[in-house]
Design an enzyme around this catalytic site. Structure first.
Site, PDB file in Angstrom:
ATOM      1  N   HIS A   1       2.335   2.991   4.172  1.00 23.42           N
ATOM      2  CA  HIS A   1       2.346   2.108   2.999  1.00 23.42           C
ATOM      3  C   HIS A   1       0.963   2.021   2.349  1.00 23.42           C
ATOM      4  O   HIS A   1       0.848   1.699   1.170  1.00 23.42           O
ATOM      5  CB  HIS A   1       2.841   0.713   3.416  1.00 23.42           C
ATOM      6  CG  HIS A   1       3.290  -0.118   2.259  1.00 23.42           C
ATOM      7  ND1 HIS A   1       4.371   0.218   1.460  1.00 23.42           N
ATOM      8  CD2 HIS A   1       2.803  -1.275   1.738  1.00 23.42           C
ATOM      9  CE1 HIS A   1       4.533  -0.699   0.513  1.00 23.42           C
ATOM     10  NE2 HIS A   1       3.592  -1.605   0.661  1.00 23.42           N
TER      11      HIS A   1
ATOM     12  N   ASP B   1       6.316   5.611   5.064  1.00 17.03           N
ATOM     13  CA  ASP B   1       6.193   4.200   4.658  1.00 17.03           C
ATOM     14  C   ASP B   1       7.242   3.359   5.394  1.00 17.03           C
ATOM     15  O   ASP B   1       8.444   3.567   5.224  1.00 17.03           O
ATOM     16  CB  ASP B   1       6.394   4.103   3.133  1.00 17.03           C
ATOM     17  CG  ASP B   1       6.019   2.730   2.586  1.00 17.03           C
ATOM     18  OD1 ASP B   1       6.145   1.745   3.330  1.00 17.03           O
ATOM     19  OD2 ASP B   1       5.608   2.661   1.419  1.00 17.03           O
TER      20      ASP B   1
ATOM     21  N   SER C   1       2.307  -1.608  -4.347  1.00 15.40           N
ATOM     22  CA  SER C   1       3.258  -2.379  -3.551  1.00 15.40           C
ATOM     23  C   SER C   1       3.908  -3.480  -4.405  1.00 15.40           C
ATOM     24  O   SER C   1       4.606  -3.163  -5.361  1.00 15.40           O
ATOM     25  CB  SER C   1       2.539  -2.910  -2.312  1.00 15.40           C
ATOM     26  OG  SER C   1       3.437  -3.454  -1.395  1.00 15.40           O
TER      27      SER C   1
HETATM   28  C1  MLT Z   1       7.546  -6.651  -2.304  1.00 16.11           C
HETATM   29  O1  MLT Z   1       7.813  -7.723  -1.794  1.00 16.11           O
HETATM   30  O2  MLT Z   1       7.249  -6.492  -3.506  1.00 16.11           O
HETATM   31  C2  MLT Z   1       7.557  -5.462  -1.395  1.00 16.11           C
HETATM   32  O3  MLT Z   1       8.199  -5.775  -0.209  1.00 16.11           O
HETATM   33  C3  MLT Z   1       6.188  -4.956  -1.154  1.00 16.11           C
HETATM   34  C4  MLT Z   1       5.330  -5.979  -0.464  1.00 16.11           C
HETATM   35  O4  MLT Z   1       4.745  -6.797  -1.144  1.00 16.11           O
HETATM   36  O5  MLT Z   1       5.213  -5.926   0.762  1.00 16.11           O
END
Ligand code: MLT
Length: 206
Positions: A186, A155, A105
């Site tokens: 996710h 996701d 992520s």
């Molecule tokens: C981010 O902010 O890098 C993406 O939205 C993934 C997350 O951290 O939720």
């Protein structure tokens, strides 16, 4: 320049690889150590904690909203992380190992940003649920880089077309991209882990 981090030494018979473990929003330097051990047993592990706090939750760069990144901050922090990693590898006498990022992520997003802005630091990357972090003014030469990109079909955070664009961006730079679609959201599934492990084994032995 420095980051709170963990370093786990390579086992004497371990592969000559250091996995750079990059956690998701709200994680820390301990989170991905078990995953790293599972993905490539015996490899060295370098696991920093993101320095940006969002409502007390560590991240690797600032965002303005979900999926909307503070690009200046992302650029500065990608370079800062690259310099930290280089110094850490020297400090721990691991500079001769192959450095492969494993990011989830937000951690996958900064790993992708490092590939695009600092193309000589990583030999490869396992990117779980990554997005296009930024589009650099000029495409880097990524011919020496292999990327495993694992996306969730359901996701809610990363749209499928965004994953597809990231795969295309990295491929245009010459990276060998292996894009896999999981029946998942996710969160990580055992299929992600099993397929990433097989991919890592094949990259390490090639
Ligand atoms: C981010 O902010 O890098 C993406 O939205 C993934 C997350 O951290 O939720």
């Amino acid at each position: 320049m420095t980051f709170n981090h963990r370093f786990v030494e390579r086992a004497p018979d371990g592969p000559p690889v250091t996995l750079l473990l990059l956690h998701g929003t709200g994680g820390n330097e301990d989170d991905l150590l078990p995953l790293g051990r599972q993905l490539l047993p015996g490899a060295a592990l370098l696991s920093p904690r993101g320095k940006v706090l969002e409502h007390g939750q560590p991240r690797f760069f600032r965002r303005l909203a979900e999926g909307v990144f503070d690009i200046d901050d992302l650029i500065a922090r990608s370079h800062e992380l690259a310099r930290f990693v280089e110094t850490a590898l020297k400090t721990y006498h691991a500079e001769k190992t192959k450095l492969i990022a494993v990011g989830y992520s937000n951690g996958a997003n900064i790993a992708a940003s490092m590939l695009l802005l600092e193309p000589n630091v990583l030999s490869g990357a396992v990117l779980f649920r990554a997005m296009v972090p930024l589009v650099p003014p000029a495409l880097p030469d990524l011919q020496a880089v292999s990327v495993f990109l694992s996306a969730g079909r359901m996701d809610p955070i990363v749209p499928a077309e965004n994953t597809q664009r990231l795969a295309e961006l990295l491929s245009k730079g010459g990276a060998h991209v292996d894009l896999r679609w999981m029946d998942a959201g996710h969160g990580l599934t055992t299929a992600d882990i099993d397929q990433a492990r097989d991919w890592l084994m094949s990259v390490v032995s090639s």
